[in-house]
Write a protein that holds these residues in place. Structure first.
Motif, PDB file in Angstrom:
ATOM      1  N   GLY A  50      -2.572  24.375 -40.860  1.00 53.67           N
ATOM      2  CA  GLY A  50      -3.756  25.010 -40.304  1.00 53.67           C
ATOM      3  C   GLY A  50      -3.789  24.886 -38.793  1.00 53.67           C
ATOM      4  O   GLY A  50      -2.924  24.285 -38.177  1.00 53.67           O
ATOM      5  N   ARG A 137     -10.802  23.717 -39.469  1.00 59.88           N
ATOM      6  CA  ARG A 137      -9.468  24.199 -39.803  1.00 59.88           C
ATOM      7  C   ARG A 137      -9.512  25.649 -40.266  1.00 59.88           C
ATOM      8  O   ARG A 137     -10.305  26.018 -41.122  1.00 59.88           O
ATOM      9  N   GLY A 139      -6.914  28.250 -42.039  1.00 54.52           N
ATOM     10  CA  GLY A 139      -5.627  28.266 -42.719  1.00 54.52           C
ATOM     11  C   GLY A 139      -5.712  29.072 -44.002  1.00 54.52           C
ATOM     12  O   GLY A 139      -6.786  29.521 -44.403  1.00 54.52           O
TER      13      GLY A 139
END
Length: 158
Positions: A50, A137, A139
């Motif tokens: 990420g 994050r 991702g």
């Protein structure tokens, strides 16, 4: 009824769950002495899959007493909440779904950074607008786990 009373948010009390983001303590002057830099206040952790991203959250305000039965965690990354107004917000954290949750009340000039994998309540501003910058994050792999309590918890007014 299962109840909690929120404690004031302090770095020492919150250390097991994350970082308190505030302009206090050690700093250095920058910008020709006109700005205090409170350096490196949060340990951001986004794992191997990420990257850091900044999102804007607009959450509905809550009121105390506040009842909740849902906590969540992000196993792949830390998550920082930076209020974009000067209003307190409620922070709920737990060491695990089986542990008694803890409630904290910010002072209106604090943000938080939840460590990776920490169980926490949903964003709970206490005043409108509930506007926050969130660093977390970004991702493609799943990064959310939820737990519902069989009986709700209620956070009382301090």
């Amino acid at each position: 009824m299962r109840t909690l009373t929120p404690a004031p948010l302090t770095a020492a009390a919150f250390a097991a769950f994350g970082d308190v983001l505030e302009a206090s303590g050690e700093h250095r002057l920058i910008n020709a002495g006109l700005c205090q830099r409170h350096h490196d206040r949060a340990g951001l952790d986004f794992g191997d899959a990420g990257r850091a991203g900044i999102s804007i959250f607009l959450a509905e305000p809550r009121a105390l007493p506040y009842s909740f039965d849902l906590i969540e965690r992000h196993p792949e990354g830390s998550q920082a909440f930076l209020p974009m107004t000067e209003h307190p917000f409620l922070v709920i954290v737990a060491a695990s779904p089986e542990a008694t949750p803890q409630a904290f009340l910010t002072n209106g000039a604090q943000g938080i950074n939840l460590h990776r994998g920490i169980w926490h309540g949903v964003l709970a501003p206490l005043h409108a607008p509930g506007l926050f910058a969130v660093v977390d994050r970004i991702g493609t792999t799943p990064n959310l786990e939820e737990h519902r309590y069989t009986a709700p918890w209620t956070v009382l007014a301090p």
